[in-house]
Scaffold this active site. Structure first.
Site, short mmCIF file in Angstrom:
data_model
loop_
_atom_site.label_atom_id
_atom_site.label_comp_id
_atom_site.label_asym_id
_atom_site.label_seq_id
_atom_site.Cartn_x
_atom_site.Cartn_y
_atom_site.Cartn_z
N HIS A 17 -1.85 0.02 -9.80
CA HIS A 17 -2.37 -0.94 -8.82
C HIS A 17 -2.87 -2.21 -9.53
CE1 HIS A 17 -4.16 -1.13 -4.52
NE2 HIS A 17 -3.87 -2.35 -4.95
N GLU A 19 -3.38 7.39 -4.32
CA GLU A 19 -3.74 6.94 -5.66
C GLU A 19 -5.21 7.23 -5.98
OE1 GLU A 19 -2.43 2.82 -4.85
OE2 GLU A 19 -4.48 2.19 -5.35
N ARG A 77 0.87 -1.18 0.00
CA ARG A 77 0.00 0.00 0.00
C ARG A 77 0.90 1.23 0.00
NH1 ARG A 77 -3.51 -2.83 -1.43
NH2 ARG A 77 -5.57 -3.19 -0.51
P1 NAP Z 1 -0.82 -11.38 4.78
O1 NAP Z 1 -0.73 -12.82 4.39
O2 NAP Z 1 -1.70 -10.99 5.90
O3 NAP Z 1 0.67 -10.88 5.03
C1 NAP Z 1 1.01 -9.65 5.60
C2 NAP Z 1 2.09 -9.89 6.61
O4 NAP Z 1 2.58 -8.65 7.08
C3 NAP Z 1 1.55 -10.63 7.84
O5 NAP Z 1 1.78 -12.00 7.70
C4 NAP Z 1 2.30 -10.01 8.98
O6 NAP Z 1 3.16 -10.99 9.50
C5 NAP Z 1 3.15 -8.89 8.38
N1 NAP Z 1 3.12 -7.67 9.18
C6 NAP Z 1 4.21 -6.96 9.57
N2 NAP Z 1 3.86 -5.89 10.27
C7 NAP Z 1 2.53 -5.92 10.36
C8 NAP Z 1 1.59 -5.09 11.00
N3 NAP Z 1 1.95 -4.01 11.66
N4 NAP Z 1 0.30 -5.41 10.92
C9 NAP Z 1 -0.10 -6.52 10.25
N5 NAP Z 1 0.77 -7.36 9.63
C10 NAP Z 1 2.06 -7.06 9.67
O7 NAP Z 1 -1.29 -10.51 3.55
P2 NAP Z 1 -0.96 -10.76 2.00
O8 NAP Z 1 -2.04 -11.56 1.39
O9 NAP Z 1 0.45 -11.19 1.87
O10 NAP Z 1 -1.12 -9.25 1.47
C11 NAP Z 1 -0.30 -8.23 1.98
C12 NAP Z 1 -0.79 -6.90 1.53
O11 NAP Z 1 -0.51 -6.74 0.15
C13 NAP Z 1 -2.31 -6.69 1.61
O12 NAP Z 1 -2.70 -6.28 2.91
C14 NAP Z 1 -2.55 -5.62 0.60
O13 NAP Z 1 -2.46 -4.35 1.21
C15 NAP Z 1 -1.40 -5.78 -0.38
N6 NAP Z 1 -1.85 -6.27 -1.69
C16 NAP Z 1 -1.65 -5.50 -2.77
C17 NAP Z 1 -2.03 -5.98 -4.01
C18 NAP Z 1 -1.82 -5.14 -5.23
O14 NAP Z 1 -2.65 -5.18 -6.12
N7 NAP Z 1 -0.74 -4.39 -5.32
C19 NAP Z 1 -2.63 -7.23 -4.15
C20 NAP Z 1 -2.82 -7.99 -3.02
C21 NAP Z 1 -2.43 -7.50 -1.78
P3 NAP Z 1 3.63 -10.89 11.04
O15 NAP Z 1 2.39 -11.12 11.81
O16 NAP Z 1 4.66 -11.94 11.12
O17 NAP Z 1 4.19 -9.52 11.18
C1 GLV Z 2 -5.27 -5.33 -3.68
O1 GLV Z 2 -4.58 -4.40 -3.47
C2 GLV Z 2 -5.87 -6.13 -2.66
O2 GLV Z 2 -5.72 -5.78 -1.48
O3 GLV Z 2 -6.54 -7.11 -3.00
#
Ligand code: NAP
Ligand code: GLV
Length: 326
Positions: free
Chosen positions: A292, A274, A245
């Site tokens: 995005h 954005e 983000r």
């Molecule tokens: P996820 O599995 O929840 O992974 C995020 C990781 O961040 C968590 O496992 C957490 O691990 C860590 N983290 C570190 N500091 C944190 C904090 N302060 N609060 C919460 N978590 C924290 O999520 P994901 O599916 O990998 O997605 C991650 C992010 O990518 C989404 O939230 C979204 O904003 C973004 N995203 C963007 C796109 C795009 O189109 N560009 C697409 C999909 C997702 P720990 O608990 O070990 O810290």
């Molecule tokens: C994209 O940014 C998502 O959070 O799915």
């Protein structure tokens, strides 16, 4: 109230098909899928329907959630949920569903695409050819930075910030490229899920990584996690990749770090405000910008639409949410 769903933006047909098959009445707030719905239209739609199917561009604050006392649930077609006031939803007893997991691989692919594009000057090369500047193969033409091991075997280090689903998927890809991969996350034990990845504290990761890729969600703790001081602590000549983000990075400080030559480049899919982009990032050959697109493949968006629709159907029927916040 009869079961009906307010769909804020037109979604892929696969999602509509699930809603129709369940016999739900639909209203689409914004038929143009490329345009967001304004706040007033969102509140008005929620007032008319007991289920909301929304996008990450919809600001679902307490006011929206409270607009309809009969609101049964919020089905977001995204994995991130920072646009929704989750505390208010809990307090009001409104379940929220998202689309976790299904977009992990696509977003990891796009992260690597950005990393390769900035390191190997792919967009600059494309423009160079297109503008008719290419006269001959050149021994010093558009030299970039290696991603895989150098001829002497030296490995480039990728630092992953946030080791959840997408962070781990990026790590697997980077290991395949022959990179050294270090990761910081609040739960270091997570890092062991991908053999070959080393855990590092955030400061050490920033100091030593040739590429830093961000994969934490947006929340109060991660707001400007990568601020001016942390950007200054990055290895000189490093690259920053952000598909998480925009608010995780202080965008003005990033512009300054690039202008000062401290960072060699950045690959950005997300922005602080954005679709507005800091003017200092525009027209800069060392920056690759995307609108995005992390999850933007046909297959993934179809599946996201289906998952969001399945959540909406469950809310309408008073059943447990099949794809809860992940
Ligand atoms: P996820 O599995 O929840 O992974 C995020 C990781 O961040 C968590 O496992 C957490 O691990 C860590 N983290 C570190 N500091 C944190 C904090 N302060 N609060 C919460 N978590 C924290 O999520 P994901 O599916 O990998 O997605 C991650 C992010 O990518 C989404 O939230 C979204 O904003 C973004 N995203 C963007 C796109 C795009 O189109 N560009 C697409 C999909 C997702 P720990 O608990 O070990 O810290
Ligand atoms: C994209 O940014 C998502 O959070 O799915």
């Amino acid at each position: 109230m009869s079961a009906s769903v307010f769909v804020t933006r037109a979604i892929p047909e696969a999602g509509f098909a699930v809603l129709r098959a369940a016999g739900l009445t639909l209203e689409v707030g914004q038929e143009d899928p490329d345009l967001p719905l304004d706040d007033a239209a969102l509140v008005a739609g929620v007032r008319r329907h007991p289920v909301l199917l929304c996008q990450l561009t919809d600001r679902v604050g307490r006011d929206v959630l409270a607009a309809n006392p009969a609101l049964l649930g919020v089905a977001q077609m995204a994995v991130g949920f920072d646009n929704i006031d989750i505390e208010a939803a809990r307090a009001l007893g409104i379940p929220v569903g998202t689309t976790p997991g299904v977009l992990t691989e696509a977003t990891a692919d796009l992260t690597l695409a950005l990393l390769l594009a900035v390191a190997r000057r792919v967009v600059e090369g494309h423009r160079y050819v297109e503008r008719g500047n290419w006269k001959a193969w050149g021994p010093q033409l558009l030299l970039g930075s290696g991603v895989g091991p150098a001829p002497d075997g030296a490995k480039k280090t990728l630092g992953i910030v946030g080791f959840g689903r997408i962070g781990a998927a990026v790590a697997r890809r980077a290991l395949g490229f022959g990179m050294r991969v270090v990761a910081w996350t609040r739960t270091p034990a997570r890092v062991a899920s991908v053999p070959g990845v080393e855990h590092a504290d955030l400061d050490a990761l920033l100091r030593t990584s040739d590429f830093v890729s961000l994969h934490v969600p947006r929340n109060e703790e991660t707001h400007r996690l990568i601020d001016a001081a942390r950007l200054a602590s990055m290895k000189p000549g490093a690259y920053l990749i952000n598909t998480a983000r925009g608010t995780v990075v202080d965008e003005s400080a990033l512009v300054e770090a690039l202008a000062a030559g401290h960072l060699r480049g950045a690959g950005l899919d997300v922005f602080e405000a954005e679709p507005e982009v800091h003017p200092g990032l525009l027209g800069n050959d060392r920056v690759v910008l995307l609108p995005h697109l992390g999850s933007a493949t046909r297959e993934v968006r179809d599946r996201m639409a289906v998952m969001a629709a399945e959540n909406a159907v469950a809310f309408a029927r008073g059943e447990p949410c099949p794809h809860p916040l992940g």
